[in-house]
Scaffold this motif. Structure first.
Motif, PDB file in Angstrom:
ATOM      1  N   HIS A   8       0.847  -1.183   0.000  1.00 15.67           N
ATOM      2  CA  HIS A   8       0.000   0.000   0.000  1.00 15.67           C
ATOM      3  C   HIS A   8       0.888   1.240   0.000  1.00 15.67           C
ATOM      4  O   HIS A   8       1.848   1.327   0.771  1.00 15.67           O
ATOM      5  CB  HIS A   8      -0.908   0.034   1.233  1.00 15.67           C
ATOM      6  CG  HIS A   8      -1.968  -1.015   1.236  1.00 15.67           C
ATOM      7  ND1 HIS A   8      -3.285  -0.753   0.888  1.00 15.67           N
ATOM      8  CD2 HIS A   8      -1.909  -2.344   1.532  1.00 15.67           C
ATOM      9  CE1 HIS A   8      -3.993  -1.877   0.984  1.00 15.67           C
ATOM     10  NE2 HIS A   8      -3.187  -2.853   1.374  1.00 15.67           N
ATOM     11  N   LYS A  15      -4.784   7.131  -2.151  1.00 17.42           N
ATOM     12  CA  LYS A  15      -4.230   5.776  -2.279  1.00 17.42           C
ATOM     13  C   LYS A  15      -3.704   5.562  -3.698  1.00 17.42           C
ATOM     14  O   LYS A  15      -4.481   5.537  -4.653  1.00 17.42           O
ATOM     15  CB  LYS A  15      -5.309   4.734  -1.974  1.00 17.42           C
ATOM     16  CG  LYS A  15      -5.651   4.607  -0.499  1.00 17.42           C
ATOM     17  CD  LYS A  15      -4.683   3.675   0.191  1.00 17.42           C
ATOM     18  CE  LYS A  15      -5.136   3.345   1.598  1.00 17.42           C
ATOM     19  NZ  LYS A  15      -4.165   2.451   2.275  1.00 17.42           N
ATOM     20  N   ARG A  18      -2.985  -0.150  -3.838  1.00 15.48           N
ATOM     21  CA  ARG A  18      -3.961  -0.720  -2.902  1.00 15.48           C
ATOM     22  C   ARG A  18      -3.790  -2.237  -2.803  1.00 15.48           C
ATOM     23  O   ARG A  18      -4.476  -2.988  -3.487  1.00 15.48           O
ATOM     24  CB  ARG A  18      -5.381  -0.407  -3.367  1.00 15.48           C
ATOM     25  CG  ARG A  18      -5.658   1.071  -3.639  1.00 15.48           C
ATOM     26  CD  ARG A  18      -6.924   1.238  -4.463  1.00 15.48           C
ATOM     27  NE  ARG A  18      -7.245   2.622  -4.747  1.00 15.48           N
ATOM     28  CZ  ARG A  18      -8.098   3.353  -4.041  1.00 15.48           C
ATOM     29  NH1 ARG A  18      -8.725   2.813  -3.014  1.00 15.48           N
ATOM     30  NH2 ARG A  18      -8.331   4.609  -4.360  1.00 15.48           N
TER      31      ARG A  18
END
Length: 236
Positions: A8, A15, A18
């Motif tokens: 991550h 983000k 992921r």
């Protein structure tokens, strides 16, 4: 073997990656394809230590390298040829190449690898004392790849090696990628030219908005109808 598990990465709360899971087996060419902003370059930059991982694991030959300094990761055997080439314009070709070997002290082996790079890229040998900033785009790309090879990597990561190059030069670059791989160097390739990348790669991953959505052999992914429509401009 490079193993990435549940990786991550965030940029300012956004983000970028992921939970990425990929494997790059020794001796293979692995490609990652996806749209601009999907997270491809972020992944390479995180592996090389330029970007810090939020969580997850990056292992090389079973050794955890997540969070190591850039020079340590390079010393472990991972080299990045970045998007945009980033050659040192005011230095000569040979000076750029020698910078790639800055962590090494095996002088005889460095000279041998320099000759190997010149054999791969005869144009660079012809222009060895020319300033890098005066080279063509294709020649600068060759220099960026050659500089990365001078660190004697186990894994060579290439970020958009054909970007902005003429079709004939693109073919030359991919021929050289195969030759580099045949010499024993593992290759992790990011490439907008999905057709060339998938034809060249042993293993392929498709990334969308920071997640791996498809994987398989290069040939399997190349004939996938969804991939053909999205990345190759061909309808199902």
């Amino acid at each position: 073997m490079l193993e990435i598990k549940d990786l991550h990465v965030s940029y300012g709360g956004i983000k970028a990656l992921r939970g990425i899971n990929i494997e790059v087996p020794d001796g293979k060419i692995v490609t990652l394809i996806g749209a601009n902003g999907a997270g491809k370059s972020t992944l390479l930059r995180t592996i090389s230590g330029l970007v810090k991982a939020e969580s997850g694991s990056i292992k090389l030959d079973g050794k955890e390298i997540t969070g190591l300094p850039i020079n340590k990761i390079c010393a472990e055997g991972i080299a990045l040829s970045p998007e945009g080439r980033h050659v040192f314009s005011d230095l000569t070709v040979i000076e750029n190449l020698r910078i790639g070997a800055y962590l090494r002290n095996d002088k005889k082996a460095i000279e041998k690898d320099l000759e190997w790079v010149f054999n791969l890229f005869p144009r660079l040998k012809e222009r060895s004392w020319q300033f890098a900033g005066t080279l063509s785009g294709g020649e600068q790309q060759m220099l960026a790849v050659g500089r990365a090879l001078m660190s004697k990597p186990k894994i060579l990561m290439l970020d958009e090696p054909s970007l902005g190059l003429a079709p004939l030069v693109v073919q030359q670059i991919f021929d050289i990628i195969r030759e580099i791989n045949n010499s024993g160097v593992t290759v992790l390739l990011i490439e907008q030219n999905a057709n060339m990348a998938l034809k060249t790669a042993d293993i392929a991953y498709v990334i969308e908005t920071g997640e791996i959505v498809l994987s398989g052999t290069g040939k399997q992914v190349l004939v996938n109808p969804t991939v053909r429509e999205a990345y190759l401009g061909k309808k199902k």
